[in-house]
Design a protein around this motif. Structure first.
Motif, PDB file in Angstrom:
ATOM      1  N   LYS A 187       0.800  -1.211   0.130  1.00 32.62           N
ATOM      2  CA  LYS A 187       0.004  -0.002  -0.003  1.00 32.62           C
ATOM      3  C   LYS A 187       0.794   1.140   0.079  1.00 32.62           C
ATOM      4  CE  LYS A 187      -3.619  -2.319   2.659  1.00 32.62           C
ATOM      5  NZ  LYS A 187      -4.629  -2.250   3.762  1.00 32.62           N
ATOM      6  N   SER A 188       2.093   1.054   0.062  1.00 28.90           N
ATOM      7  CA  SER A 188       2.971   2.216   0.117  1.00 28.90           C
ATOM      8  C   SER A 188       2.968   2.883  -1.423  1.00 28.90           C
ATOM      9  CB  SER A 188       4.547   1.807   0.313  1.00 28.90           C
ATOM     10  OG  SER A 188       4.563   1.071   1.695  1.00 28.90           O
ATOM     11  N   GLU A 189       3.087   4.345  -1.288  1.00 25.45           N
ATOM     12  CA  GLU A 189       3.024   5.175  -2.319  1.00 25.45           C
ATOM     13  C   GLU A 189       3.924   5.010  -3.380  1.00 25.45           C
ATOM     14  OE1 GLU A 189       3.383   9.251  -1.646  1.00 25.45           O
ATOM     15  OE2 GLU A 189       1.571   9.822  -3.397  1.00 25.45           O
ATOM     16  N   MET A 190       5.382   4.680  -2.939  1.00 27.83           N
ATOM     17  CA  MET A 190       6.398   4.401  -3.876  1.00 27.83           C
ATOM     18  C   MET A 190       6.710   5.383  -4.985  1.00 27.83           C
ATOM     19  SD  MET A 190       7.209   1.285  -2.564  1.00 27.83           S
ATOM     20  CE  MET A 190       8.346   0.651  -3.488  1.00 27.83           C
ATOM     21  N   VAL A 191       6.448   6.757  -4.528  1.00 32.20           N
ATOM     22  CA  VAL A 191       6.779   7.859  -5.325  1.00 32.20           C
ATOM     23  C   VAL A 191       7.691   8.935  -4.531  1.00 32.20           C
ATOM     24  CG1 VAL A 191       5.515   9.861  -6.522  1.00 32.20           C
ATOM     25  CG2 VAL A 191       4.524   7.670  -6.641  1.00 32.20           C
ATOM     26  N   ALA A 192       8.857   9.334  -5.160  1.00 28.35           N
ATOM     27  CA  ALA A 192       9.646  10.467  -4.722  1.00 28.35           C
ATOM     28  C   ALA A 192       8.982  11.581  -4.808  1.00 28.35           C
ATOM     29  CB  ALA A 192      10.889  10.071  -5.384  1.00 28.35           C
ATOM     30  N   GLU A 193       9.429  12.594  -3.983  1.00 26.87           N
ATOM     31  CA  GLU A 193       9.138  13.791  -3.899  1.00 26.87           C
ATOM     32  C   GLU A 193       8.864  14.626  -4.996  1.00 26.87           C
ATOM     33  OE1 GLU A 193      13.111  16.382  -2.471  1.00 26.87           O
ATOM     34  OE2 GLU A 193      11.603  15.747  -1.024  1.00 26.87           O
ATOM     35  N   ASN A 194       9.710  14.288  -6.104  1.00 21.90           N
ATOM     36  CA  ASN A 194       9.765  14.911  -7.603  1.00 21.90           C
ATOM     37  C   ASN A 194       8.774  14.076  -8.594  1.00 21.90           C
ATOM     38  OD1 ASN A 194      11.243  12.710  -8.016  1.00 21.90           O
ATOM     39  ND2 ASN A 194      12.979  13.422  -9.115  1.00 21.90           N
ATOM     40  N   GLY A 195       8.025  13.248  -8.077  1.00 21.45           N
ATOM     41  CA  GLY A 195       7.045  12.317  -8.697  1.00 21.45           C
ATOM     42  C   GLY A 195       7.617  11.181  -9.506  1.00 21.45           C
ATOM     43  N   ILE A 196       8.794  10.709  -9.222  1.00 23.69           N
ATOM     44  CA  ILE A 196       9.263   9.568  -9.980  1.00 23.69           C
ATOM     45  C   ILE A 196       8.814   8.529  -9.244  1.00 23.69           C
ATOM     46  CG2 ILE A 196      11.232   8.335 -10.300  1.00 23.69           C
ATOM     47  CD1 ILE A 196      11.398  10.458 -12.283  1.00 23.69           C
ATOM     48  N   ASP A 197       8.397   7.278  -9.772  1.00 23.54           N
ATOM     49  CA  ASP A 197       7.853   6.071  -9.428  1.00 23.54           C
ATOM     50  C   ASP A 197       9.327   5.091  -8.864  1.00 23.54           C
ATOM     51  OD1 ASP A 197       7.135   3.194  -8.953  1.00 23.54           O
ATOM     52  OD2 ASP A 197       5.576   3.461 -10.448  1.00 23.54           O
ATOM     53  N   VAL A 198       9.512   5.027  -7.835  1.00 23.79           N
ATOM     54  CA  VAL A 198      10.808   4.224  -7.428  1.00 23.79           C
ATOM     55  C   VAL A 198      11.121   3.127  -7.873  1.00 23.79           C
ATOM     56  CG1 VAL A 198      10.984   5.821  -5.379  1.00 23.79           C
ATOM     57  CG2 VAL A 198      10.131   3.714  -5.092  1.00 23.79           C
ATOM     58  N   ARG A 199       9.795   2.433  -8.309  1.00 23.52           N
ATOM     59  CA  ARG A 199      10.005   0.973  -8.946  1.00 23.52           C
ATOM     60  C   ARG A 199      10.313   0.934 -10.349  1.00 23.52           C
ATOM     61  NH1 ARG A 199       3.747  -0.162  -7.719  1.00 23.52           N
ATOM     62  NH2 ARG A 199       3.770   1.943  -9.030  1.00 23.52           N
TER      63      ARG A 199
END
Length: 427
Positions: A58-70
């Motif tokens: 359920k983690s958002e997995m999005v960095a503060e600049n909007g990058i999907d870290v996956r």
């Protein structure tokens, strides 16, 4: 008790027989103890197990600049990770690249890149007749292994409590164009636990290398690894000092969280000038499509900021400090006044350096192993594994339990005494 040097031959022979009897008793115990490497203890690893719980489906997995870290992308590392590592090293996020799990890998790649592609447009080192590195000694064996692996000539530079002998460093760097680098562990150095003085850092920043492609390899691996909250050593920021001295490109700084979270599963970073980082990025785009941003994100969620790291490091210190103090207590009780050894008393890091009588280190390590205690090999803290005076032993107190460590330290001092008696009887 009088020092061993003050004893008569008869007294030394009596002491030898007594020590041999005690040594045989330890051999009968069938011990299997290890003080060879600076590994975190099981309790330290258990202490950070909850880092595995900060991310779930359920983690958002999005960095503060909007990058999907996956997903792919963000070669520099996510912005939060760049800032966290920059804050840990005491520099600015714009100076930082976040890589994979280990700073040793970055250092290896940096030397390898210099061999094959040069440094910022200079001649690749593999095309030069002679390449040399300065190696403060005693030092970190894995540093020396890298340069030896690439056939780089290593030059010993004696360490002082303020850092490397800077007169020698300046003489080599400023006059010999074949000197391309120097290894440094500037804070709680491996293995002595020394911290470079402000003057030493400033002299490094002010070097005037004869080689345009000379670089300082500043391995700041113990930057947050204090043992005492009220006696934390301070280290000047080498990046800003080099900028002030007009030498912004002269240094690569490395750090990681390998002994903050999980050993071998942390995040590692390099800090340097824009010119250096731009050159390195060119190779990175060939080498990888991106490092593990999920792990970077996990560390951000876990620590949040530098204060989070500092809080966790206090817990590490609570585990490590009693071990360092126990070793010092046993060394002091058993060896003080005998004139057969000296040792460092670091305020941080992972090691204690012990200096035996000249010519005794190999014997001590061998005797300890035969009594069930594994130490770092004699000579390991020197290039090519050769200690010219055979007198330095690196002690790593971190991994054993307190009871195991007590036994190991007791065996160690017995081996020091026995090896010293044998050496003095040979004279």
């Amino acid at each position: 008790m009088k020092s061993y040097q003050e004893m008569s031959k008869e007294e030394l022979l009596q002491e030898k027989e007594s020590l041999k009897a005690a040594y045989k008793e330890y051999q009968k115990m069938d011990l299997s103890l290890n003080m060879a490497r600076g590994k975190p203890a099981v309790e330290q690893l258990d202490m950070v197990m909850d880092i595995l719980d900060v991310l779930d489906s359920k983690s958002e997995m999005v960095a503060e600049n909007g990058i999907d870290v996956r997903n792919y992308g963000e070669m520099d590392g996510i912005p939060e990770a760049k800032k966290l590592m920059a804050d840990m090293m005491g520099t600015k996020a714009e100076n930082v690249l976040v890589f994979g799990n280990a700073s040793l890998t970055i250092m290896y790649d940096t030397v390898s890149r210099s061999m094959t592609h040069g440094v910022c447009g200079s001649t690749p080192w593999c095309h030069l007749d002679k390449i040399k590195f300065l190696c403060p000694v005693p030092g970190y064996d894995r540093h020396f292994a890298i340069t030896e692996h690439f056939g780089i000539e290593m030059i010993n530079i004696p360490m002082t409590e303020d850092g490397p002998d800077m007169d020698m460093v300046e003489q080599y760097v400023n006059n010999d164009p074949s000197v391309k680098g120097i290894w440094c562990v500037p804070k709680y150095s491996n293995p002595q636990g020394y911290v470079y003085s402000d003057e030493t850092v400033k002299r490094f920043a002010a070097l005037k290398p004869a080689a345009e492609d000379f670089r300082i390899f500043w391995d700041n691996s113990y930057v947050v690894h204090h043992l005492y909250e009220d006696r934390q050593a301070e280290l000047l920021d080498i990046i800003s000092e080099c900028e002030k001295a007009g030498n912004p490109d002269i240094v690569y700084e490395f750090a990681s969280t390998s002994k903050v979270t999980f050993a071998g599963a942390g995040i590692a970073a390099m800090a340097s000038s824009k010119k250096n980082l731009d050159f390195i990025r060119k190779s990175m785009t060939i080498q990888t499509i991106g490092y593990d941003k999920v792990n970077q994100y996990r560390h951000i969620k876990y620590f949040k900021d530098l204060d989070g790291i500092k809080a966790k490091m206090k817990q590490h210190a609570d585990i490590l400090r009693p071990k360092f103090e126990m070793v010092d207590e046993i060394l002091t009780k058993e060896l003080e006044g005998l004139g057969i050894g000296t040792w460092t008393k670091p305020l941080g890091g992972y090691f204690i350096t012990f200096e035996t009588l000249e010519g005794c280190a190999t014997s001590v390590v061998k005797k300890a192993k035969e009594a069930g205690v594994v130490l770092t090999g004699a000579g390991a803290p020197f290039p090519y594994g050769t200690d010219p005076r055979d007198f330095v032993i690196r002690i790593a107190p971190s991994y054993p339990t307190l009871e195991e460590l007590r036994q190991a330290a007791e065996v160690f001092v017995l081996c020091v005494k026995l090896a010293s008696v044998e050496k003095l009887l040979e004279a």
